[in-house]
Write a protein that holds these residues in place. Structure first.
Motif, short mmCIF file in Angstrom:
data_model
loop_
_atom_site.label_atom_id
_atom_site.label_comp_id
_atom_site.label_asym_id
_atom_site.label_seq_id
_atom_site.Cartn_x
_atom_site.Cartn_y
_atom_site.Cartn_z
N UNK A 73 0.99 12.21 6.14
CA UNK A 73 -0.28 12.70 6.70
C UNK A 73 -1.45 11.91 6.14
N UNK A 74 -1.43 11.62 4.84
CA UNK A 74 -2.55 10.95 4.19
C UNK A 74 -2.44 9.43 4.16
N UNK A 75 -1.32 8.88 4.63
CA UNK A 75 -1.09 7.43 4.52
C UNK A 75 -2.16 6.62 5.24
N UNK A 76 -2.43 6.94 6.50
CA UNK A 76 -3.39 6.14 7.26
C UNK A 76 -4.79 6.20 6.66
N UNK A 77 -5.33 7.40 6.37
CA UNK A 77 -6.66 7.41 5.75
C UNK A 77 -6.69 6.70 4.39
N UNK A 78 -5.65 6.85 3.61
CA UNK A 78 -5.62 6.20 2.29
C UNK A 78 -5.58 4.68 2.42
N UNK A 79 -4.80 4.18 3.37
CA UNK A 79 -4.72 2.73 3.57
C UNK A 79 -6.06 2.18 4.07
N UNK A 80 -6.70 2.89 4.98
CA UNK A 80 -8.01 2.45 5.48
C UNK A 80 -9.04 2.46 4.35
N UNK A 81 -9.05 3.52 3.55
CA UNK A 81 -9.99 3.59 2.42
C UNK A 81 -9.73 2.48 1.40
N UNK A 82 -8.47 2.20 1.14
CA UNK A 82 -8.12 1.11 0.22
C UNK A 82 -8.65 -0.21 0.75
N UNK A 99 -3.66 -7.94 1.14
CA UNK A 99 -3.31 -6.70 0.44
C UNK A 99 -3.10 -5.54 1.42
N UNK A 100 -3.91 -5.50 2.49
CA UNK A 100 -3.71 -4.50 3.53
C UNK A 100 -2.35 -4.67 4.18
N UNK A 101 -1.98 -5.89 4.48
CA UNK A 101 -0.69 -6.19 5.09
C UNK A 101 0.45 -5.73 4.18
N UNK A 102 0.33 -6.01 2.90
CA UNK A 102 1.37 -5.60 1.95
C UNK A 102 1.47 -4.08 1.90
N UNK A 105 3.33 -2.92 4.94
CA UNK A 105 4.77 -3.17 4.77
C UNK A 105 5.39 -2.17 3.79
N UNK A 106 4.64 -1.82 2.76
CA UNK A 106 5.13 -0.80 1.81
C UNK A 106 5.37 0.52 2.54
N UNK A 107 4.41 0.93 3.34
CA UNK A 107 4.57 2.19 4.07
C UNK A 107 5.74 2.13 5.04
N UNK A 108 5.89 1.01 5.74
CA UNK A 108 7.01 0.87 6.68
C UNK A 108 8.36 0.85 5.95
N UNK A 109 8.37 0.44 4.69
CA UNK A 109 9.65 0.40 3.97
C UNK A 109 10.05 1.76 3.42
N UNK A 110 9.11 2.70 3.32
CA UNK A 110 9.46 4.02 2.78
C UNK A 110 9.53 5.08 3.88
N UNK A 111 9.51 4.65 5.14
CA UNK A 111 9.64 5.58 6.26
C UNK A 111 10.74 5.09 7.19
N UNK A 112 11.39 6.02 7.87
CA UNK A 112 12.35 5.63 8.89
C UNK A 112 11.58 5.06 10.07
#
Length: 195
Positions: A73-82, A99-102, A105-112
Motif C-alpha cells: 500500500x505504501x510502496x508507491x508513495x514512499x518511492x515517489x517521496x524518495x 536510484x529510482x530505477x533500483x 527493481x527492488x520492489x518488483x523483486x519482493x512481489x509476485x
C-alpha cells in the motif's frame, strides 16, 4: 513414428514454467542492478539491498508472500517521496533516476509479478544497462550486456510460453490467490529438480 515419440523432450509443467520465469526475472534484476559497479553515480547501498532481496526471493520464492500488505500500500508513495527527496537534495537528475530505477527493481523483486510486471523488470534493467553503457568503456560491461541480452530473450520466451499455457488452461495468475499465501508454484519450488 515411435522413434519421434521416444526422442521427444519432456515439457515443463505450468508450475515449472512459472518457476523458470521467476528465476530469469531475478537474474535480470541482478544483472541490471550490478551495473552500478560501472557508474560513479551512487546507489551502492540500494544495490546491495536489492541484490540481497533479489537473491533471497529467487532462492526462496515463498518470501514475497510474507511481505505485509501495508508495504504494498505504501510502496508507491514512499518511492515517489524518495525520488523527490533525492532529486531535491542532490539536484542531479541522472543519479536520482538511477536510484529510482533500483528502488523499482527492488520492489518488483519482493512481489509476485504478472506479465506487465515482468516486462517492467526488463525495461528497468535495460535502462540501467544503457546508462552504464553510455558512462563506461569497460570490457566487463560488454560481457554483462551480452549476458543481460541472452537472459532477457529467455525471459521473454518464458513469459510468452507462460501466458500461452495459462490462457490455454484458463488457469490462475502467477500471483497468490490470497494475501500471505504463496502461489502453488512458489511453495513447491525445487531448483535442483527444475534444472
Amino acid at each position: 513414428m515411435t522413434t519421434l515419440a521416444q526422442g521427444k523432450r519432456p515439457q515443463l509443467s505450468l508450475d515449472e514454467l512459472q518457476q523458470f520465469k521467476w528465476l530469469l526475472g531475478g537474474m535480470l534484476t541482478l544483472l541490471g542492478v550490478w551495473t552500478v559497479f560501472y557508474m560513479d553515480l551512487g546507489g551502492w547501498i540500494l544495490m546491495a539491498v536489492t541484490t540481497f532481496a533479489a537473491a533471497a526471493t529467487v532462492v526462496w520464492p515463498v518470501l514475497p508472500a510474507r511481505v505485509p500488505t501495508l508495504v504494498h500500500t505504501l510502496a508507491f508513495p514512499a518511492i515517489v517521496l524518495f525520488f523527490v527527496g533525492d532529486l531535491w537534495l542532490t539536484t542531479e537528475v541522472l543519479p536520482a533516476m538511477v536510484r529510482l530505477d533500483i528502488l523499482l527493481l527492488l520492489y518488483r523483486s519482493i512481489t509476485y509479478r504478472q506479465r506487465r510486471d515482468d516486462l517492467q523488470v526488463i525495461v528497468l534493467g535495460l535502462f540501467l544497462i544503457v546508462v552504464a553503457g553510455v558512462l563506461t568503456v569497460s570490457l566487463m560491461f560488454a560481457v554483462q550486456i551480452l549476458a543481460y541480452t541472452g537472459c532477457a530473450l529467455g525471459f521473454l520466451l518464458a513469459i510468452t510460453l507462460n501466458e500461452a499455457a495459462i490462457g490455454g488452461q484458463g488457469g490462475p495468475p502467477a500471483g497468490p490467490a490470497q494475501p500471505g499465501v504463496p502461489p502453488i508454484w512458489a511453495a513447491h519450488a525445487d531448483w535442483p529438480q527444475l534444472f
